[in-house]
Design an enzyme around this catalytic site. Structure first.
Site, PDB file in Angstrom:
ATOM      1  N   SER A  81       0.825  -1.205   0.073  1.00 42.10           N
ATOM      2  CA  SER A  81       0.016  -0.011   0.055  1.00 42.10           C
ATOM      3  C   SER A  81       0.855   1.407   0.051  1.00 42.10           C
ATOM      4  O   SER A  81       0.576   2.213  -0.765  1.00 42.10           O
ATOM      5  CB  SER A  81      -0.917  -0.002   1.357  1.00 42.10           C
ATOM      6  OG  SER A  81      -0.280  -0.153   2.419  1.00 42.10           O
ATOM      7  N   TYR A  82       1.973   1.221   0.681  1.00 42.11           N
ATOM      8  CA  TYR A  82       2.781   2.412   0.835  1.00 42.11           C
ATOM      9  C   TYR A  82       3.580   2.568  -0.530  1.00 42.11           C
ATOM     10  O   TYR A  82       3.554   3.746  -1.037  1.00 42.11           O
ATOM     11  CB  TYR A  82       3.849   1.910   1.903  1.00 42.11           C
ATOM     12  CG  TYR A  82       5.036   3.075   1.927  1.00 42.11           C
ATOM     13  CD1 TYR A  82       4.710   4.249   2.558  1.00 42.11           C
ATOM     14  CD2 TYR A  82       6.547   2.953   1.597  1.00 42.11           C
ATOM     15  CE1 TYR A  82       5.628   5.407   2.707  1.00 42.11           C
ATOM     16  CE2 TYR A  82       7.447   3.906   1.930  1.00 42.11           C
ATOM     17  CZ  TYR A  82       6.967   5.144   2.287  1.00 42.11           C
ATOM     18  OH  TYR A  82       8.082   5.836   2.610  1.00 42.11           O
ATOM     19  N   ALA A  83       3.907   1.560  -1.178  1.00 45.72           N
ATOM     20  CA  ALA A  83       4.462   1.698  -2.525  1.00 45.72           C
ATOM     21  C   ALA A  83       3.480   2.099  -3.584  1.00 45.72           C
ATOM     22  O   ALA A  83       3.799   2.986  -4.459  1.00 45.72           O
ATOM     23  CB  ALA A  83       4.974   0.335  -2.880  1.00 45.72           C
TER      24      ALA A  83
END
Length: 256
Positions: free
Chosen positions: A158-160
């Site tokens: 999700s961060y990426a």
């Protein structure tokens, strides 16, 4: 080097005091005489930053609690900034929240939303609402992405995704806003933070192994490495640099 920025105004998201990239950014701009708007969710970190930056560097700091994923709150920050300072020269989108270490197949929608709203949406909202003022000042935008997206780090889906969205959007803005004199760039940092320092103490062997993979032999400094680069990207000497993604990882983030 004097970048002749005294009296200009920067909005720095996640710019409160707390051992992260944000305060390093705030310090680097304050040292150039730039008045600041620091935003975030933690009121104490923001008020501590305001007190210290004003006392040490003689700049004016507006500290505003804001959830960047809520457009109305971002619009309010921009409105108050213009009301207080009369201008916006630089927008530095640093803040990000995410569920780290969770495999993609185990991610919940809530965790995915957390990353996308705090990072991608927040960056979009600040850019959108600051655009009219940046057009007036022929200002600059510096957004933050990550090696998690560039290199597909496990446990960071999700961060990426949020960070890669930010990279794509920044390049589009560089194209659309170039005729207005606004340059937009991205930094992908590898930085020593308080959390990382604690990890170093708890897992010294793993830390040493990690350092071996960084040709520079260290993690970046939030102010001296990352902050100073952001200042340069906002300077007149960097106005022809736009749409670029600068990987600041001590030689460990090599890419085509």
């Amino acid at each position: 080097m004097d970048y002749n920025m005294k009296g200009k105004v920067a909005i720095i998201t996640g710019g409160g005091k707390g051992g992260g990239i944000g305060y390093g950014l705030s310090t680097a701009f304050a040292k150039e005489g730039v008045n600041l708007v620091v935003t975030g969710r933690n009121v104490k970190k923001l008020t501590d930053a305001k007190e210290e930056l004003e006392r040490l560097y003689g700049v004016q700091v507006l500290a505003m609690q804001c959830d960047g994923g809520v457009e109305e709150q971002v619009a309010h920050v921009v409105e108050e900034t213009v009301k207080t300072f009369g201008r916006i020269d630089f927008v530095i989108n640093n803040a990000q929240n995410s569920a780290s270490g969770v495999p993609l197949a185990e991610h919940t929608k809530e965790q995915f939303d957390q990353a996308v709203y705090s990072g991608l949406y927040a960056t979009f909202f600040y850019m959108k609402h600051c655009y009219p003022e940046l057009k007036k000042t022929k200002g600059s935008v510096v957004n933050f992405a990550s090696g998690a997206g560039l290199f597909g780090k496990p446990g960071q889906s999700s961060y990426a995704a949020a960070k890669e969205g930010i990279r794509g959007m920044t390049r589009v803005a560089a194209t659309e806003w170039g005729p207005d004199g606004i340059n937009c760039n991205i930094i992908c940092p590898l930085v020593m933070t308080d959390a990382l320092a604690k990890w170093k103490e708890e897992y010294p062997a793993v830390y040493e192994q990690t350092i071996k993979g960084i040709p520079a032999g260290r993690f970046g400094d939030p102010e001296l490495d990352i902050g100073r680069t952001a200042v340069f990207l906002c300077s007149e000497g960097a106005k022809y640099i736009s749409g670029e993604c600068i990987t600041m990882q001590g030689g460990s983030g090599l890419r085509p």
